[in-house]
Motif scaffolding. Structure first.
Motif, PDB file in Angstrom:
ATOM      1  N   ALA A 116      -1.470 -11.679   9.339  1.00 56.58           N
ATOM      2  CA  ALA A 116      -0.835 -11.681  10.658  1.00 56.58           C
ATOM      3  C   ALA A 116       0.334 -10.710  10.702  1.00 56.58           C
ATOM      4  N   LEU A 117       1.154 -10.697   9.654  1.00 54.84           N
ATOM      5  CA  LEU A 117       2.300  -9.795   9.610  1.00 54.84           C
ATOM      6  C   LEU A 117       1.855  -8.342   9.509  1.00 54.84           C
ATOM      7  N   SER A 133       0.857  -1.186   0.000  1.00 55.46           N
ATOM      8  CA  SER A 133       0.000   0.000   0.000  1.00 55.46           C
ATOM      9  C   SER A 133       0.889   1.230   0.000  1.00 55.46           C
ATOM     10  N   VAL A 134       0.588   2.143  -0.879  1.00 55.32           N
ATOM     11  CA  VAL A 134       1.375   3.366  -0.959  1.00 55.32           C
ATOM     12  C   VAL A 134       1.286   4.114   0.362  1.00 55.32           C
ATOM     13  N   GLY A 135       2.431   4.430   0.922  1.00 59.79           N
ATOM     14  CA  GLY A 135       2.495   5.150   2.184  1.00 59.79           C
ATOM     15  C   GLY A 135       2.472   4.259   3.412  1.00 59.79           C
ATOM     16  N   ARG A 136       2.151   2.953   3.259  1.00 58.30           N
ATOM     17  CA  ARG A 136       2.087   2.034   4.408  1.00 58.30           C
ATOM     18  C   ARG A 136       3.206   1.004   4.394  1.00 58.30           C
ATOM     19  N   GLY A 137       3.656   0.628   3.200  1.00 59.63           N
ATOM     20  CA  GLY A 137       4.727  -0.342   3.122  1.00 59.63           C
ATOM     21  C   GLY A 137       4.310  -1.612   2.402  1.00 59.63           C
ATOM     22  N   THR A 138       5.206  -2.587   2.436  1.00 58.90           N
ATOM     23  CA  THR A 138       5.033  -3.826   1.676  1.00 58.90           C
ATOM     24  C   THR A 138       5.293  -5.029   2.565  1.00 58.90           C
ATOM     25  N   ILE A 139       4.509  -6.086   2.342  1.00 54.83           N
ATOM     26  CA  ILE A 139       4.734  -7.381   2.972  1.00 54.83           C
ATOM     27  C   ILE A 139       4.800  -8.412   1.857  1.00 54.83           C
ATOM     28  N   LEU A 140       5.872  -9.177   1.834  1.00 59.93           N
ATOM     29  CA  LEU A 140       6.053 -10.211   0.823  1.00 59.93           C
ATOM     30  C   LEU A 140       6.431 -11.511   1.511  1.00 59.93           C
TER      31      LEU A 140
END
Length: 346
Positions: free
Chosen positions: A322-323, A131-138
């Motif tokens: 969860a992350l 999400s732009v401005g929130r970050g990334t989870i991969l």
């Protein structure tokens, strides 16, 4: 820890290491750590090298582009097979088009752009939420067997994540999951305090939960209370997801937070006490379980004032969910744990 019994069991999961990646000096440490894990899990050298390549690319991207980037290394075991699972989490700028970022040749920094493309090519399963401005989870999962011998990925219906307090290698929280017919049973324990003694209490809860036949949540909490005698004790909660009855049955002692998320966020009631030490009242409470709902249990290492928005959070895989919650709400200096399950089952 996860343990699931049923016709098609999910793997047990061990959170092996949380590795902060704040600059490029951490890339080599991450590569060595995942190589050591793959070797411990008996990965062939060529497959271990592929896992190391992916982690190197993920760590490099975190160092270059992310804020508060961290890698989680996990070991997944099913029967006589073990897999490596990797998660990259950050509070960075996020990606406008995550699918585009995974195409070979795409780059935002003038490089060849082959790094993220390697994740999809070399892993057996991957998921991303950005999400732009929130970050990334991969997240990415790796099987050691030759590709022709690897089974099709099993849809993830429930999982959890544990993270120790800063300065400790062992988390005092633990969880377990069991599947019986159409029902899914979740247990989360927050051992009192931190470190090995807290972990000993929570592991006693896991052993008790996994031993013997499944019972109602309130009876299981009573068993946990007895099974944790002689330890530091802790907070425990058990949830039974019953899609056929459209109910989740919940019982808890202490400050484990249980929530049903559907059109809104609805908290579940846990009564005061310390399992293994003092539990004067143990009761079950029933809640509606819509087909598209998500059930969340977490310890007080997370602030319970997280929101149900954005809605697309709840369409992700349980591990990504969860992350995401841990990233948003895991702000207290404490052991932290989250369990997430889909109401609809498989």
């Amino acid at each position: 820890m996860v343990a699931v019994t049923g016709a098609d069991p999910l793997p047990t999961a061990e959170d092996v290491a949380w590795l902060p990646v704040e600059d490029t000096s951490a890339v080599g440490s991450a590569r060595r750590a995942v190589t050591g894990l793959a070797e411990r899990l008996a990965f062939p050298p060529d497959r271990a090298a592929e896992v190391a390549l992916v982690v190197t690319e993920l760590a490099t991207n975190l160092a270059k582009h992310a804020d508060q980037g961290v890698l989680l290394l996990r070991a997944l075991r099913t029967g006589d097979t073990a897999q490596v699972e990797v998660a990259a989490v950050d509070r960075g700028p996020g990606m406008v088009d995550p699918e585009l970022a995974f195409r070979d040749g795409h780059s935002t920094t003038g490089t060849l752009g082959i790094g993220l493309g390697a994740v999809t090519r070399l892993s057996d399963h991957c998921a991303v939420r950005s999400s732009v401005g929130r970050g990334t989870i991969l997240t990415a999962r790796f099987d050691p067997r030759p590709r022709r011998d690897r089974p099709a990925p099993v849809e993830e219906i429930a999982t959890g994540v544990t993270r120790p307090i800063d300065g400790e290698e062992i988390c005092g929280d633990a969880y377990a999951i069991r599947e019986h017919g159409d029902k899914l049973h979740l247990m989360l324990c927050d051992g009192s305090g931190h470190g090995p003694l807290a972990a000993s209490a929570s592991q006693a809860a896991v052993r008790t939960f996994l031993d013997g036949d499944l019972t109602t949540p309130e009876d299981m909490v009573r068993r946990l209370h007895v099974g944790m005698n002689g330890t530091r004790g802790g907070a425990v909660a058990v949830a039974e997801l019953d899609p056929a009855a459209a109910l989740v049955r919940f019982a808890g002692v202490g400050n484990i937070v249980g929530t049903v998320v559907a059109e809104r966020k609805r908290g579940m009631v846990s009564l005061p006490g310390i399992a293994g030490y003092q539990a004067r009242s143990i009761r079950r409470f029933d809640y509606e379980l819509p087909e598209d709902a998500v059930v969340v249990l977490h310890s007080d290492g997370l602030n319970e004032r997280w929101t149900a928005d954005p809605l697309d959070r709840w369409r992700a895989s349980p591990l990504v969910m969860a992350l995401d919650l841990l990233r948003e709400a895991g702000v207290r200096r404490d052991d932290a744990s989250v369990v997430v399950a889909r109401a609809g089952g498989r």
